[in-house]
Design a protein around this motif. Structure first.
Motif, mmCIF file in Angstrom:
data_model
loop_
_atom_site.group_PDB
_atom_site.id
_atom_site.type_symbol
_atom_site.label_atom_id
_atom_site.label_comp_id
_atom_site.label_asym_id
_atom_site.label_seq_id
_atom_site.Cartn_x
_atom_site.Cartn_y
_atom_site.Cartn_z
ATOM 1 N N GLU A 285 -6.196 -0.708 12.209
ATOM 2 C CA GLU A 285 -6.417 0.668 11.885
ATOM 3 C C GLU A 285 -5.132 1.113 11.470
ATOM 4 O O GLU A 285 -4.172 0.651 12.049
ATOM 5 C CB GLU A 285 -6.958 1.495 12.687
ATOM 6 N N ILE A 286 -4.839 1.937 10.398
ATOM 7 C CA ILE A 286 -3.606 2.494 10.246
ATOM 8 C C ILE A 286 -3.682 4.060 10.584
ATOM 9 O O ILE A 286 -4.527 4.672 10.286
ATOM 10 C CB ILE A 286 -3.256 2.545 8.650
ATOM 11 N N SER A 287 -2.894 4.626 11.510
ATOM 12 C CA SER A 287 -2.939 5.857 11.607
ATOM 13 C C SER A 287 -3.054 6.867 10.777
ATOM 14 O O SER A 287 -2.266 6.558 9.805
ATOM 15 C CB SER A 287 -1.587 6.386 12.702
ATOM 16 N N PRO A 288 -3.791 8.064 10.913
ATOM 17 C CA PRO A 288 -3.820 9.016 9.826
ATOM 18 C C PRO A 288 -2.571 9.651 9.696
ATOM 19 O O PRO A 288 -2.329 10.323 8.501
ATOM 20 C CB PRO A 288 -4.946 10.114 10.273
ATOM 21 N N ARG A 289 -1.667 9.544 10.579
ATOM 22 C CA ARG A 289 -0.278 10.250 10.414
ATOM 23 C C ARG A 289 0.636 9.267 9.508
ATOM 24 O O ARG A 289 1.792 9.909 9.378
ATOM 25 C CB ARG A 289 0.385 10.302 11.878
ATOM 26 N N HIS A 292 2.097 5.003 4.676
ATOM 27 C CA HIS A 292 2.342 3.956 3.954
ATOM 28 C C HIS A 292 0.981 3.234 4.165
ATOM 29 O O HIS A 292 -0.051 3.521 4.913
ATOM 30 C CB HIS A 292 3.214 2.946 4.726
ATOM 31 N N SER A 293 0.860 2.038 3.343
ATOM 32 C CA SER A 293 -0.559 1.243 3.269
ATOM 33 C C SER A 293 0.025 -0.204 3.503
ATOM 34 O O SER A 293 1.174 -0.290 3.636
ATOM 35 C CB SER A 293 -1.241 1.485 1.847
ATOM 36 N N PHE A 294 -0.937 -1.041 3.536
ATOM 37 C CA PHE A 294 -0.524 -2.230 3.339
ATOM 38 C C PHE A 294 -1.603 -3.375 2.966
ATOM 39 O O PHE A 294 -2.911 -2.990 2.939
ATOM 40 C CB PHE A 294 0.401 -3.040 4.593
ATOM 41 N N LYS A 295 -1.354 -4.438 2.525
ATOM 42 C CA LYS A 295 -2.078 -5.137 1.431
ATOM 43 C C LYS A 295 -2.688 -6.498 2.105
ATOM 44 O O LYS A 295 -1.914 -7.070 2.941
ATOM 45 C CB LYS A 295 -1.359 -5.516 0.066
ATOM 46 N N ASP A 296 -3.701 -6.981 1.617
ATOM 47 C CA ASP A 296 -4.155 -8.170 1.961
ATOM 48 C C ASP A 296 -3.477 -9.434 1.862
ATOM 49 O O ASP A 296 -2.477 -9.204 0.512
ATOM 50 C CB ASP A 296 -5.349 -8.636 1.189
ATOM 51 N N GLY A 297 -2.998 -10.100 2.712
ATOM 52 C CA GLY A 297 -2.200 -11.245 2.497
ATOM 53 C C GLY A 297 -0.718 -10.912 3.130
ATOM 54 O O GLY A 297 0.431 -11.760 2.922
ATOM 55 N N LEU A 321 -5.049 -1.393 2.753
ATOM 56 C CA LEU A 321 -5.664 -0.651 3.976
ATOM 57 C C LEU A 321 -4.394 0.814 3.805
ATOM 58 O O LEU A 321 -3.452 0.516 3.914
ATOM 59 C CB LEU A 321 -5.593 -1.339 5.172
ATOM 60 N N THR A 322 -5.005 2.064 3.626
ATOM 61 C CA THR A 322 -4.146 3.162 3.641
ATOM 62 C C THR A 322 -4.414 4.165 4.927
ATOM 63 O O THR A 322 -5.289 3.685 5.823
ATOM 64 C CB THR A 322 -4.438 3.836 2.404
ATOM 65 N N ALA A 323 -3.623 5.045 5.054
ATOM 66 C CA ALA A 323 -3.519 5.827 6.327
ATOM 67 C C ALA A 323 -5.080 6.457 6.611
ATOM 68 O O ALA A 323 -5.624 6.928 5.750
ATOM 69 C CB ALA A 323 -2.455 6.910 6.174
ATOM 70 N N LEU A 356 3.187 -0.810 11.095
ATOM 71 C CA LEU A 356 2.344 -0.710 10.039
ATOM 72 C C LEU A 356 1.040 -0.438 10.504
ATOM 73 O O LEU A 356 0.479 0.423 9.689
ATOM 74 C CB LEU A 356 2.324 -2.056 9.198
ATOM 75 N N ALA A 357 0.380 -0.788 11.563
ATOM 76 C CA ALA A 357 -0.847 -0.588 11.903
ATOM 77 C C ALA A 357 -0.946 -1.029 13.482
ATOM 78 O O ALA A 357 -0.007 -1.524 14.171
ATOM 79 C CB ALA A 357 -1.941 -1.432 10.830
#
Ligand code: GTP
Ligand code: MG
Length: 524
Positions: A285-289, A292-297, A321-323, A356-357
């Motif tokens: 999970e990425i915090s709604p706060r 940033h996002s992050f990508k597969d791989g 995956l985004t916020a 990141l997450a």
């Protein structure tokens, strides 16, 4: 008088906001112990103190608190994460004159990722500002939509001495509503310090969770699997025979060398609790706060307990995956780690600059090749929906492994043997699991086996009507490929003989079957 309750709390917050000064003012113990920390006036590594608090109401338990003081500087976030892995409550510090700063936010997100949902907020350096009301309101505003939204905010000052009684009272109040530490019979001590004492040998310290450890007991060091015997245990500087959950614990392990046998990040546990793994199936999970996002791989660093290892993320379906989003993923690590299903962790970028997450382990021992298999996906979805539900974990494990001894089921999980065996009994009562001797068998697997056995017996009657039935050894041969464990055949035969079938000597036949000559040999 009730026994004191043990809890672990940790400071958190931006650099220089007064965390260590506050711990010292509360406990009389200076948590900054390194010469470099003294010289630079900042905390670099974890510091430790302890505090006894009276009960918040007459007749209630008092509290024995182990305190971990963490660094606030952005360069030492990895040490901060190592300090907050097994805490019950955060002493969340914001300096009144400086307000909400980058590591205030980063620490808040890290604590949420690790599931820390209780805090007392200390608004430190209150002596440096005039408008106290606005400062409190600004903090309350920043805490909105966070796990600490309703946490008490207590203004403090080490200059005037204000706020320390109020802080202790607030801590006792929040802890009075905190579930006591659980003993699930699965002790784990993530090691945060290793040192050697002359004449005593190797000593490691950490926060013990999940069970007790005793003097004389044999323990396994993970991930290496080395075995050692505990010679002595100390808790809060006192010798004890038994270390209990949620206490700061020092173990004397004279069999081990500080040079290579054990280091920060290792876990002291019991050998029967399983092996470490290099692949984990997880819910991220990425915090709604977050911004940033992050990508597969993506290449990441996984921080869990007091350790961190490098690895790569593979998303199950999503590409990014985004916020505020969650996703099922697999973590492929460069070194093996010892984690349980239900453990939480933090992902930081591989250079160690940004958080990141966060995530939760759904399966610590997944099959790498089956990751995108349909059955696997539904297994992970089921666990992700209810990560604290023992029945759902037990059912999904059985569906995937087909037949398991309940004593081996969910060994690497945060459920006790008692929780697991009650869940298996419940599932059996609901018809979702069949108990076959020492094994619990997934009901769908059992139905499949039963059907194949019935088909094999009927086929035998068709081909050899002159014979009594199918021999048990032929039945075993027929089912060999499908029997998850050979021992359950005996129970399958019993089940078959419950109604439509009957055992005659070493053979099994349909109750309707009457031996007769094969059609070719029958004389009309
Ligand atoms: N005026 C005032 N100064 C304070 C107060 N609390 C701490 N300080 C000062 O703030 C500075 C930083 O305090 P620390 O306790 O080292 O801060 P910290 O949060 O532990 O810092 P790091 O561990 O490096 O993140 C020190 O010079 C303290 O004396 C306070 O209540 N009032
Ligand atoms: Mg400090």
């Amino acid at each position: 008088m009730a026994e004191p309750l043990h809890f672990i709390i940790a400071s958190a917050g931006h650099v220089d906001h007064g965390k260590s000064a506050l711990v010292k003012a509360l406990t009389g113990i200076d948590p900054d112990r390194l010469p470099e920390e003294k010289a630079r006036g900042i905390t670099i590594d974890l510091g430790f103190a302890h505090l006894e608090l009276p009960a918040s109401a007459p007749g209630d338990s008092s509290f024995q608190l182990g305190i971990v003081d963490v660094p606030g500087h952005e360069d030492f976030v990895k040490n901060m994460v190592a300090g907050v892995g097994s805490i019950d409550l955060a002493l969340f510090v914001v300096a009144a004159d400086d307000g909400w700063m980058p590591q205030t936010e980063e620490h808040l997100q890290i604590l949420s990722y690790l599931g820390v949902d209780r805090a007392v907020i200390a608004l430190t350096k209150i002596d440096l500002i005039q408008d106290e009301r606005s400062a409190v309101e600004a903090i309350r505003d920043k805490l909105r939509n966070s796990p600490f939204a309703d946490a008490p905010i207590v203004p403090t000052s080490i200059i005037t001495g204000r706020g320390f009684d109020g802080l202790k009272f607030a801590l006792a109040q929040v802890l009075a509503g905190t579930p006591p530490p659980r003993n699930i019979g699965k002790p784990r001590l993530p090691v945060d310090r290793v040192f050697t004492l002359r004449g005593i040998g190797t000593v490691v310290t950490g926060t013990l969770t999940g069970g007790t450890l005793q003097c004389g007991q044999s323990v396994a060091i993970q991930p290496s699997g080395k075995v050692a015997r505990i010679r002595n245990i100390q808790s809060h500087n006192r010798d004890v025979d038994v270390g209990v959950p949620s206490t700061r614990t020092a173990l004397n392990l004279p069999d081990l060398s500080v040079w290579g046998d054990i280091r920060r990040g290792d876990v002291v546990t019991l050998a029967e609790l399983g092996r470490p793994s290099e692949i984990l199936d997880v819910l991220l999970e990425i915090s709604p706060r977050a911004n940033h996002s992050f990508k597969d791989g993506a290449h990441i660093r996984v921080h869990y307990g007091c350790a961190n290892v490098r690895g790569k993320v593979a998303f199950l379906a999503d590409k990014k995956l985004t916020a505020g989003e969650r996703a099922l993923a697999q973590l492929r690590l460069e070194a093996s780690i010892f984690v349980f299903a239900g453990d939480r962790f933090v992902l930081r970028d591989s250079s160690g600059q940004n958080t990141l997450a966060g995530g939760i382990v759904l399966d610590p021992d997944p099959n790498h090749k089956l990751f995108r298999d349909d059955a696997r996906v539904s297994f992970l979805r089921q666990r992700a929906e209810s990560p604290n539900e023992v029945s759902s974990f037990a059912a999904s494990q059985l569906a995937s492994e087909h037949a398991v001894r309940p004593s081996r089921l969910l060994l690497k999980s945060k459920f006790s043997a008692q929780d697991i065996s009650s869940a298996v009994s419940r599932l059996a009562a609901e018809g979702k699991v069949v108990l076959a001797g020492e094994f619990a068998v997934d009901a769908a697997t059992w139905r499949g086996l039963r059907q194949r056995a019935a088909d094999a017996i009927e086929a035998q009657h068709r081909v050899h009507p002159e014979q009594t039935g199918l021999s048990l050894s032929d039945l075993r041969l027929n089912l060999e490929a499908d029997l998850a464990v050979p021992e359950i055949l005996e129970f399958l035969v019993k089940d078959l003989c419950g109604n439509e079938f009957v055992q005659v000597g070493n053979a099994i036949r349909s109750v309707k079957h009457q031996p007769s000559l094969p059609p070719l040999l029958q004389v009309n």
